[in-house]
Design a protein around this motif. Structure first.
Motif, PDB file in Angstrom:
ATOM      1  N   SER A   1     -36.199  -6.395  90.115  1.00 34.23           N
ATOM      2  CA  SER A   1     -37.104  -5.321  90.532  1.00 34.23           C
ATOM      3  C   SER A   1     -37.944  -4.775  89.386  1.00 34.23           C
ATOM      4  CB  SER A   1     -36.299  -4.177  91.161  1.00 34.23           C
ATOM      5  OG  SER A   1     -35.574  -4.622  92.284  1.00 34.23           O
ATOM      6  N   ARG A   2     -37.659  -5.187  88.164  1.00 32.15           N
ATOM      7  CA  ARG A   2     -38.430  -4.710  87.015  1.00 32.15           C
ATOM      8  C   ARG A   2     -39.775  -5.439  86.915  1.00 32.15           C
ATOM      9  NH1 ARG A   2     -36.111  -1.731  82.786  1.00 32.15           N
ATOM     10  NH2 ARG A   2     -37.712  -2.642  81.414  1.00 32.15           N
ATOM     11  N   GLU A   3     -40.812  -4.691  86.592  1.00 24.24           N
ATOM     12  CA  GLU A   3     -42.143  -5.278  86.505  1.00 24.24           C
ATOM     13  C   GLU A   3     -42.288  -6.216  85.309  1.00 24.24           C
ATOM     14  OE1 GLU A   3     -44.687  -1.888  86.453  1.00 24.24           O
ATOM     15  OE2 GLU A   3     -44.688  -1.675  88.649  1.00 24.24           O
ATOM     16  N   ASP A   4     -41.417  -6.067  84.293  1.00 27.95           N
ATOM     17  CA  ASP A   4     -41.542  -6.920  83.114  1.00 27.95           C
ATOM     18  C   ASP A   4     -40.643  -8.155  83.170  1.00 27.95           C
ATOM     19  OD1 ASP A   4     -39.206  -5.469  82.888  1.00 27.95           O
ATOM     20  OD2 ASP A   4     -39.567  -4.771  80.835  1.00 27.95           O
ATOM     21  N   VAL A   5     -39.962  -8.360  84.295  1.00 23.63           N
ATOM     22  CA  VAL A   5     -39.078  -9.517  84.470  1.00 23.63           C
ATOM     23  C   VAL A   5     -39.737 -10.552  85.373  1.00 23.63           C
ATOM     24  CG1 VAL A   5     -36.906 -10.294  85.526  1.00 23.63           C
ATOM     25  CG2 VAL A   5     -36.925  -8.287  84.031  1.00 23.63           C
ATOM     26  N   ALA A   6     -39.675 -11.811  84.962  1.00 27.88           N
ATOM     27  CA  ALA A   6     -40.107 -12.917  85.817  1.00 27.88           C
ATOM     28  C   ALA A   6     -39.030 -13.116  86.880  1.00 27.88           C
ATOM     29  CB  ALA A   6     -40.301 -14.179  84.989  1.00 27.88           C
ATOM     30  N   ALA A   7     -39.306 -12.708  88.101  1.00 28.88           N
ATOM     31  CA  ALA A   7     -38.283 -12.582  89.140  1.00 28.88           C
ATOM     32  C   ALA A   7     -37.577 -13.887  89.471  1.00 28.88           C
ATOM     33  CB  ALA A   7     -38.911 -12.001  90.410  1.00 28.88           C
ATOM     34  N   HIS A   8     -38.195 -15.019  89.206  1.00 27.45           N
ATOM     35  CA  HIS A   8     -37.578 -16.311  89.518  1.00 27.45           C
ATOM     36  C   HIS A   8     -36.980 -16.974  88.276  1.00 27.45           C
ATOM     37  CE1 HIS A   8     -39.134 -16.006  93.536  1.00 27.45           C
ATOM     38  NE2 HIS A   8     -40.353 -15.827  93.073  1.00 27.45           N
ATOM     39  N   LYS A   9     -36.793 -16.183  87.231  1.00 29.83           N
ATOM     40  CA  LYS A   9     -36.218 -16.699  85.989  1.00 29.83           C
ATOM     41  C   LYS A   9     -35.089 -15.779  85.518  1.00 29.83           C
ATOM     42  CE  LYS A   9     -40.350 -19.083  84.240  1.00 29.83           C
ATOM     43  NZ  LYS A   9     -39.717 -20.397  84.045  1.00 29.83           N
ATOM     44  N   ILE A  10     -34.036 -15.733  86.311  1.00 26.02           N
ATOM     45  CA  ILE A  10     -32.912 -14.844  86.011  1.00 26.02           C
ATOM     46  C   ILE A  10     -31.624 -15.655  85.912  1.00 26.02           C
ATOM     47  CG2 ILE A  10     -31.500 -12.928  86.862  1.00 26.02           C
ATOM     48  CD1 ILE A  10     -34.012 -11.733  88.069  1.00 26.02           C
ATOM     49  N   GLY A  11     -30.870 -15.391  84.872  1.00 27.13           N
ATOM     50  CA  GLY A  11     -29.568 -16.021  84.686  1.00 27.13           C
ATOM     51  C   GLY A  11     -28.505 -14.983  84.384  1.00 27.13           C
ATOM     52  N   ILE A  12     -27.266 -15.428  84.266  1.00 27.11           N
ATOM     53  CA  ILE A  12     -26.163 -14.529  83.958  1.00 27.11           C
ATOM     54  C   ILE A  12     -25.268 -15.157  82.899  1.00 27.11           C
ATOM     55  CG2 ILE A  12     -26.186 -13.372  86.204  1.00 27.11           C
ATOM     56  CD1 ILE A  12     -23.801 -15.061  87.044  1.00 27.11           C
ATOM     57  N   VAL A  13     -24.614 -14.290  82.131  1.00 30.74           N
ATOM     58  CA  VAL A  13     -23.681 -14.724  81.093  1.00 30.74           C
ATOM     59  C   VAL A  13     -22.390 -13.932  81.274  1.00 30.74           C
ATOM     60  CG1 VAL A  13     -23.231 -14.927  78.626  1.00 30.74           C
ATOM     61  CG2 VAL A  13     -25.580 -15.206  79.495  1.00 30.74           C
ATOM     62  N   GLY A  14     -21.286 -14.635  81.450  1.00 25.31           N
ATOM     63  CA  GLY A  14     -19.983 -13.992  81.582  1.00 25.31           C
ATOM     64  C   GLY A  14     -19.067 -14.438  80.465  1.00 25.31           C
ATOM     65  N   ILE A  15     -18.382 -13.492  79.854  1.00 27.98           N
ATOM     66  CA  ILE A  15     -17.508 -13.779  78.719  1.00 27.98           C
ATOM     67  C   ILE A  15     -16.064 -13.527  79.137  1.00 27.98           C
ATOM     68  CG2 ILE A  15     -17.003 -13.206  76.302  1.00 27.98           C
ATOM     69  CD1 ILE A  15     -19.916 -11.938  76.311  1.00 27.98           C
ATOM     70  N   CYS A  16     -15.171 -14.432  78.754  1.00 30.16           N
ATOM     71  CA  CYS A  16     -13.737 -14.309  79.047  1.00 30.16           C
ATOM     72  C   CYS A  16     -13.546 -14.181  80.562  1.00 30.16           C
ATOM     73  CB  CYS A  16     -13.156 -13.129  78.264  1.00 30.16           C
ATOM     74  SG  CYS A  16     -11.370 -12.888  78.415  1.00 30.16           S
ATOM     75  N   GLY A  17     -12.853 -13.154  81.028  1.00 29.82           N
ATOM     76  CA  GLY A  17     -12.607 -13.000  82.459  1.00 29.82           C
ATOM     77  C   GLY A  17     -13.871 -12.868  83.274  1.00 29.82           C
TER      78      GLY A  17
END
Length: 341
Positions: free
Chosen positions: A137-153
């Motif tokens: 929803s942020r105007e400065d984010v490319a909406a189709h270029k989103i990833g996630i990073v999870g550490i440990c659990g």
């Protein structure tokens, strides 16, 4: 000093519409376990998840990039706060051109929700998707270029989020722990039998009864000073969470302790059941010498497709990948993300 933050931006307004937003009191000064980078801008933001819990997060944005940028939501380790490892990853990845959001999961750190110090496979998976809601929803984010990073659990919650949220284009799980499997079977699957789980259920439900009657809840004791003959990984946890290297007063693992009955939710919720249905890109990163390596090895076997990767870091143990900048393979992680998002 603590102050209440409200970010006047479209993403904030969209988040606020979802639920009656609970007020959070966020620390204004820099209180991370790592130094502040001169290459990124930092601000605190809040957003609401699908269960109506307000989450607190640190947003990092590279100073030398303009326009819309790819974005990453980052969380973990399990029982840590955004001022620890996830913030370090978020800041470092922001230096590489990503807008990053390191968040405290529901019921922990500066995020909202009551009771406190609770974890749940559905809630913590939702927390990742709620972070995607905010970023998209942020105007400065490319909406189709989103990833996630999870550490440990939070590596396992990230994998679970990728299995359900098609907006996630790439997932990185670092030094991953399968919390459901570990809860049900113990470290290294030492207690993989129905009798042990039955005893655990009985004990946890007895504690639940006691908590209800007392109007409070019992907490676990996290990472006490290990005995000389304790397993090395317990010494490694202590060295990170209980020494100046990684201690933070809001961290469950640094001393807050979990609400003991949190474990109930993981006993019959195999969090990685649908990992094989993930169509987006996944990178598993683990230390060669980590006691937890088998979680990534086994998870990689579940994943399908030619966009799934397993990266083993030579000589590294579990906690090395929390904050050891000489061992965390950021160049490989960035290369994967740039190709996949």
């Amino acid at each position: 000093m603590s102050i209440a933050f409200a970010i006047n931006a479209p993403a904030q307004m969209a988040s606020d519409k979802l639920a009656g937003k609970e007020p959070l009191h966020l620390v204004a000064e820099w209180d991370k376990t790592f130094p502040k980078s001169d290459l990124v801008n930092h601000e605190k933001v809040t957003f609401v998840n699908r269960f109506g819990i307000t989450l607190a997060a640190d947003l990092y944005r590279p100073k030398n990039r303009q326009g819309t940028l790819p974005a990453l939501a980052v969380s973990g380790p399990f029982g840590a706060v955004k001022e620890q490892s996830s913030g370090l990853y978020a800041q470092r990845l922001a230096e590489e051109g990503f807008i990053t959001l390191a968040f405290d999961p529901s019921f922990t750190g500066e995020s909202g929700g009551n009771s406190r110090n609770l974890a749940s496979p559905d809630l913590n998976t939702e927390d990742f998707s709620a972070a995607v809601d905010y970023l998209i929803s942020r105007e400065d984010v490319a909406a189709h270029k989103i990833g996630i990073v999870g550490i440990c659990g939070f590596g396992c919650f990230a994998i679970n989020a990728a299995a359900i949220d098609t907006r996630i284009k790439a997932t990185v799980a670092v030094t991953m722990y399968d919390i459901s499997r570990c809860t049900a079977n113990g470290y290294n699957d030492a207690a993989d039998d129905a009798a042990s789980r039955r005893e655990m259920r009985a004990a946890l439900n007895a504690q639940r009864t006691a908590d209800f009657k007392s109007g409070t809840y019992k907490r676990s004791v996290m990472n006490p000073e290990p005995a000389a003959d304790a397993p090395q990984f317990m010494k490694d946890y202590y060295d990170y969470y209980k020494t100046p290297r990684g201690f933070h007063p809001r961290s469950i693992n640094s001393g807050q302790g979990w609400n003991i009955t949190s474990s109930l939710a993981f006993l019959n919720a195999p969090i990685l059941a649908y990992a094989g249905e993930i169509e987006s890109a996944v990178l598993l990163v683990h230390g060669e010498k980590a006691h937890s390596r088998y979680f990534s090895d086994d998870t990689f076997k579940r994943l399908k497709g030619d966009n799934k990767h397993l990266l083993i870091v030579p000589q590294a143990v579990h906690c090395d990948l929390y904050d050891n900048l000489s061992l965390i393979p950021f160049p490989e992680i960035v290369n994967f993300l740039n190709k996949s998002i």
